[in-house]
Scaffold this motif. Structure first.
Motif, PDB file in Angstrom:
ATOM      1  N   MET A 240       0.841  -1.198   0.000  1.00 36.76           N
ATOM      2  CA  MET A 240       0.000   0.000   0.000  1.00 36.76           C
ATOM      3  C   MET A 240       0.877   1.250   0.000  1.00 36.76           C
ATOM      4  O   MET A 240       1.890   1.296   0.694  1.00 36.76           O
ATOM      5  CB  MET A 240      -0.911   0.017   1.232  1.00 36.76           C
ATOM      6  N   SER A 241       0.469   2.253  -0.783  1.00 32.68           N
ATOM      7  CA  SER A 241       1.189   3.532  -0.835  1.00 32.68           C
ATOM      8  C   SER A 241       0.326   4.622  -0.228  1.00 32.68           C
ATOM      9  O   SER A 241      -0.880   4.720  -0.502  1.00 32.68           O
ATOM     10  CB  SER A 241       1.528   3.905  -2.279  1.00 32.68           C
ATOM     11  N   LYS A 242       0.942   5.444   0.584  1.00 34.36           N
ATOM     12  CA  LYS A 242       0.279   6.618   1.153  1.00 34.36           C
ATOM     13  C   LYS A 242       1.043   7.842   0.665  1.00 34.36           C
ATOM     14  O   LYS A 242       2.229   8.010   0.988  1.00 34.36           O
ATOM     15  CB  LYS A 242       0.273   6.528   2.684  1.00 34.36           C
ATOM     16  N   ILE A 243       0.389   8.653  -0.132  1.00 36.57           N
ATOM     17  CA  ILE A 243       1.066   9.719  -0.879  1.00 36.57           C
ATOM     18  C   ILE A 243       0.574  11.091  -0.436  1.00 36.57           C
ATOM     19  O   ILE A 243      -0.637  11.342  -0.381  1.00 36.57           O
ATOM     20  CB  ILE A 243       0.808   9.553  -2.396  1.00 36.57           C
ATOM     21  N   PHE A 244       1.517  11.970  -0.110  1.00 34.72           N
ATOM     22  CA  PHE A 244       1.187  13.388   0.028  1.00 34.72           C
ATOM     23  C   PHE A 244       1.171  13.970  -1.377  1.00 34.72           C
ATOM     24  O   PHE A 244       2.180  13.927  -2.087  1.00 34.72           O
ATOM     25  CB  PHE A 244       2.211  14.118   0.891  1.00 34.72           C
ATOM     26  N   HIS A 245       0.034  14.508  -1.787  1.00 32.76           N
ATOM     27  CA  HIS A 245      -0.146  14.996  -3.149  1.00 32.76           C
ATOM     28  C   HIS A 245      -0.520  16.475  -3.118  1.00 32.76           C
ATOM     29  O   HIS A 245      -1.372  16.892  -2.316  1.00 32.76           O
ATOM     30  CB  HIS A 245      -1.264  14.202  -3.841  1.00 32.76           C
ATOM     31  N   SER A 246       0.120  17.281  -3.948  1.00 30.27           N
ATOM     32  CA  SER A 246      -0.283  18.676  -4.107  1.00 30.27           C
ATOM     33  C   SER A 246      -0.150  19.066  -5.575  1.00 30.27           C
ATOM     34  O   SER A 246       0.566  18.423  -6.349  1.00 30.27           O
ATOM     35  CB  SER A 246       0.556  19.607  -3.215  1.00 30.27           C
ATOM     36  N   TYR A 247      -0.859  20.107  -5.940  1.00 32.21           N
ATOM     37  CA  TYR A 247      -0.822  20.553  -7.342  1.00 32.21           C
ATOM     38  C   TYR A 247      -1.043  22.057  -7.397  1.00 32.21           C
ATOM     39  O   TYR A 247      -1.579  22.654  -6.452  1.00 32.21           O
ATOM     40  CB  TYR A 247      -1.883  19.836  -8.180  1.00 32.21           C
ATOM     41  N   ILE A 248      -0.610  22.647  -8.496  1.00 30.48           N
ATOM     42  CA  ILE A 248      -0.820  24.080  -8.700  1.00 30.48           C
ATOM     43  C   ILE A 248      -2.215  24.270  -9.271  1.00 30.48           C
ATOM     44  O   ILE A 248      -2.523  23.853 -10.385  1.00 30.48           O
ATOM     45  CB  ILE A 248       0.266  24.673  -9.602  1.00 30.48           C
ATOM     46  N   LYS A 249      -3.049  24.906  -8.489  1.00 32.03           N
ATOM     47  CA  LYS A 249      -4.465  25.083  -8.822  1.00 32.03           C
ATOM     48  C   LYS A 249      -4.667  26.254  -9.780  1.00 32.03           C
ATOM     49  O   LYS A 249      -5.528  26.226 -10.667  1.00 32.03           O
ATOM     50  CB  LYS A 249      -5.238  25.319  -7.518  1.00 32.03           C
ATOM     51  N   LYS A 250      -3.882  27.310  -9.612  1.00 32.84           N
ATOM     52  CA  LYS A 250      -4.035  28.528 -10.406  1.00 32.84           C
ATOM     53  C   LYS A 250      -2.712  29.277 -10.393  1.00 32.84           C
ATOM     54  O   LYS A 250      -1.966  29.194  -9.410  1.00 32.84           O
ATOM     55  CB  LYS A 250      -5.152  29.393  -9.799  1.00 32.84           C
TER      56      LYS A 250
ATOM     57  N   TYR B  84       6.065  34.198 -11.377  1.00 31.67           N
ATOM     58  CA  TYR B  84       4.840  33.392 -11.375  1.00 31.67           C
ATOM     59  C   TYR B  84       4.325  33.252  -9.943  1.00 31.67           C
ATOM     60  O   TYR B  84       5.043  32.769  -9.069  1.00 31.67           O
ATOM     61  CB  TYR B  84       5.108  32.003 -11.945  1.00 31.67           C
ATOM     62  N   PHE B  85       3.082  33.691  -9.722  1.00 32.85           N
ATOM     63  CA  PHE B  85       2.404  33.491  -8.451  1.00 32.85           C
ATOM     64  C   PHE B  85       1.542  32.229  -8.585  1.00 32.85           C
ATOM     65  O   PHE B  85       0.768  32.110  -9.540  1.00 32.85           O
ATOM     66  CB  PHE B  85       1.489  34.674  -8.131  1.00 32.85           C
ATOM     67  N   SER B  86       1.641  31.309  -7.636  1.00 35.58           N
ATOM     68  CA  SER B  86       0.939  30.026  -7.749  1.00 35.58           C
ATOM     69  C   SER B  86       0.171  29.693  -6.481  1.00 35.58           C
ATOM     70  O   SER B  86       0.710  29.770  -5.376  1.00 35.58           O
ATOM     71  CB  SER B  86       1.938  28.894  -8.024  1.00 35.58           C
ATOM     72  N   GLU B  87      -1.077  29.303  -6.669  1.00 32.87           N
ATOM     73  CA  GLU B  87      -1.899  28.799  -5.570  1.00 32.87           C
ATOM     74  C   GLU B  87      -1.875  27.278  -5.617  1.00 32.87           C
ATOM     75  O   GLU B  87      -2.044  26.687  -6.685  1.00 32.87           O
ATOM     76  CB  GLU B  87      -3.339  29.296  -5.712  1.00 32.87           C
ATOM     77  N   ILE B  88      -1.654  26.648  -4.478  1.00 32.92           N
ATOM     78  CA  ILE B  88      -1.587  25.186  -4.457  1.00 32.92           C
ATOM     79  C   ILE B  88      -2.739  24.599  -3.640  1.00 32.92           C
ATOM     80  O   ILE B  88      -3.359  25.295  -2.815  1.00 32.92           O
ATOM     81  CB  ILE B  88      -0.239  24.674  -3.901  1.00 32.92           C
ATOM     82  N   GLU B  89      -2.991  23.343  -3.881  1.00 30.36           N
ATOM     83  CA  GLU B  89      -3.972  22.588  -3.104  1.00 30.36           C
ATOM     84  C   GLU B  89      -3.436  21.176  -2.914  1.00 30.36           C
ATOM     85  O   GLU B  89      -2.784  20.648  -3.816  1.00 30.36           O
ATOM     86  CB  GLU B  89      -5.318  22.571  -3.836  1.00 30.36           C
ATOM     87  N   GLY B  90      -3.698  20.588  -1.765  1.00 24.21           N
ATOM     88  CA  GLY B  90      -3.135  19.273  -1.494  1.00 24.21           C
ATOM     89  C   GLY B  90      -4.136  18.306  -0.891  1.00 24.21           C
ATOM     90  O   GLY B  90      -5.210  18.696  -0.420  1.00 24.21           O
ATOM     91  N   ASP B  91      -3.771  17.036  -0.900  1.00 24.87           N
ATOM     92  CA  ASP B  91      -4.604  15.997  -0.309  1.00 24.87           C
ATOM     93  C   ASP B  91      -3.741  14.762  -0.041  1.00 24.87           C
ATOM     94  O   ASP B  91      -2.541  14.752  -0.317  1.00 24.87           O
ATOM     95  CB  ASP B  91      -5.790  15.644  -1.220  1.00 24.87           C
ATOM     96  N   GLU B  92      -4.379  13.746   0.508  1.00 24.20           N
ATOM     97  CA  GLU B  92      -3.715  12.464   0.752  1.00 24.20           C
ATOM     98  C   GLU B  92      -4.319  11.418  -0.183  1.00 24.20           C
ATOM     99  O   GLU B  92      -5.536  11.294  -0.280  1.00 24.20           O
ATOM    100  CB  GLU B  92      -3.924  12.035   2.205  1.00 24.20           C
TER     101      GLU B  92
END
Length: 315
Positions: free
Chosen positions: A1-11, A212-220
């Motif tokens: 099983m993998s447990k991943i901290f995930h984030s991405y650039i939303k805008k 570049y200004f970046s807004e991020i969002e994350g999840d598990e």
């Protein structure tokens, strides 16, 4: 099983450095650039430019032009009907760009123009005013603009960086030279950045800087065989931001101006150990999937310009 901290650039939003100061501040110091964005990039590229004498108005409410991108001359077309129809007011009042253009060009109905199709009226009545700003700012007399406002103002600025993004024009090679973060007033942080003097002093005469200004969002994300599930990671905004920042720095390695996280694997970070590894995470994934040709970023270390999905194994 993998447990991943995930984030991405939303805008994201990009600016040239001069727009951080003086008369530009009131337009660009917004809620997004101040508080929503927490990760910022500083990138360098060769100066693009509109080629003097190349702009010609043609049928279809367009003009053709030549642009210099990374020392290569490209032939392009700019659709001014599309340019104006992207404005919220125009979208609200006209179903499409052609009906909008025809409506305003119907006002150019004196002789001999009333005898011509409306897009030919636009071709003959519009003209080039100037090219300024080291070739990046094209100023035209736009007949659609003239007919759409009460005081008949016609001058319209076409900034090349915005045109590259909007019209999908050939893009410059954009190298990330610095990555940073700010949890409060990112705009002010960049205005007063201690490395601006160093960065500007090493900028060549044919180079430009973009911010570049970046807004991020994350999840598990939990992956168990063929099944994957997603939920809130429960981390603070600070932890989410700083872990994303170090993952980006370690991947792009802009080592001239960044000194932390460039060489050391992020799994050795105290924050990653306490907030992720000790809670059972075994991977960090950051997605940088930005739309637009002016967001195809890379670096000297990662000379791939476009989308990036970044993985770091931490356990």
């Amino acid at each position: 099983m993998s447990k991943i901290f995930h984030s991405y650039i939303k805008k994201y939003q990009f600016l040239t450095p001069e727009r951080l100061y003086d008369e530009f501040v009131e337009h660009f110091e917004t809620e997004f650039t101040k508080n929503d964005s927490t990760i910022y990039f500083i990138a360098k590229c060769k100066k693009p430019s509109w080629v003097q004498g190349s702009i010609k108005f043609i049928r279809g409410y367009k003009f053709s032009a030549k642009i210099d991108i990374d020392g290569v001359i490209h032939d392009v077309e700019i659709d001014m009907a599309d340019f104006w129809h992207e404005m919220p007011f125009m979208k609200e009042n006209f179903p499409d760009k052609i009906s909008m253009a025809r409506y305003f060009m119907a006002r150019s109905n004196s002789l001999p123009w009333r005898l011509l199709p409306k897009d030919l009226r636009y071709k003959f009545l519009s003209s080039v005013e100037a090219i300024k700003g080291d070739g990046k700012q094209l100023i035209i007399n736009c007949e659609i603009m003239k007919n759409s406002n009460k005081d008949a103002r016609s001058l319209t600025d076409i900034f090349l960086y915005q045109a590259i993004n909007h019209f999908n024009l050939p893009e410059p090679k954009l190298d990330i030279i610095y990555i940073g973060s700010s949890l409060k007033s990112t705009f002010s942080r960049l205005q007063k950045h201690e490395k601006w003097g160093w960065i500007q002093s090493q900028k060549g005469p044919n180079e430009d800087i973009l911010v570049y200004f970046s807004e991020i969002e994350g999840d598990e994300i939990t992956v168990n065989g063929p099944r994957a599930s997603k939920k809130d990671h429960g981390l603070s905004r600070k932890d989410e931001t700083l872990i994303t920042e170090m993952a980006l720095i370690n991947y792009f390695k802009p080592k001239k101006y960044n000194d932390k996280h460039v060489k050391r694997d992020i799994k050795y970070s105290e924050r990653v150990r306490d907030k992720l590894i000790n809670r059972g995470y075994n991977q960090v994934c950051v997605e940088m999937l930005l739309e637009g040709n002016i967001a195809k970023l890379g670096s000297k270390h990662v000379p791939m310009y476009g989308e990036h999905t970044i993985y770091h194994d931490i356990a």
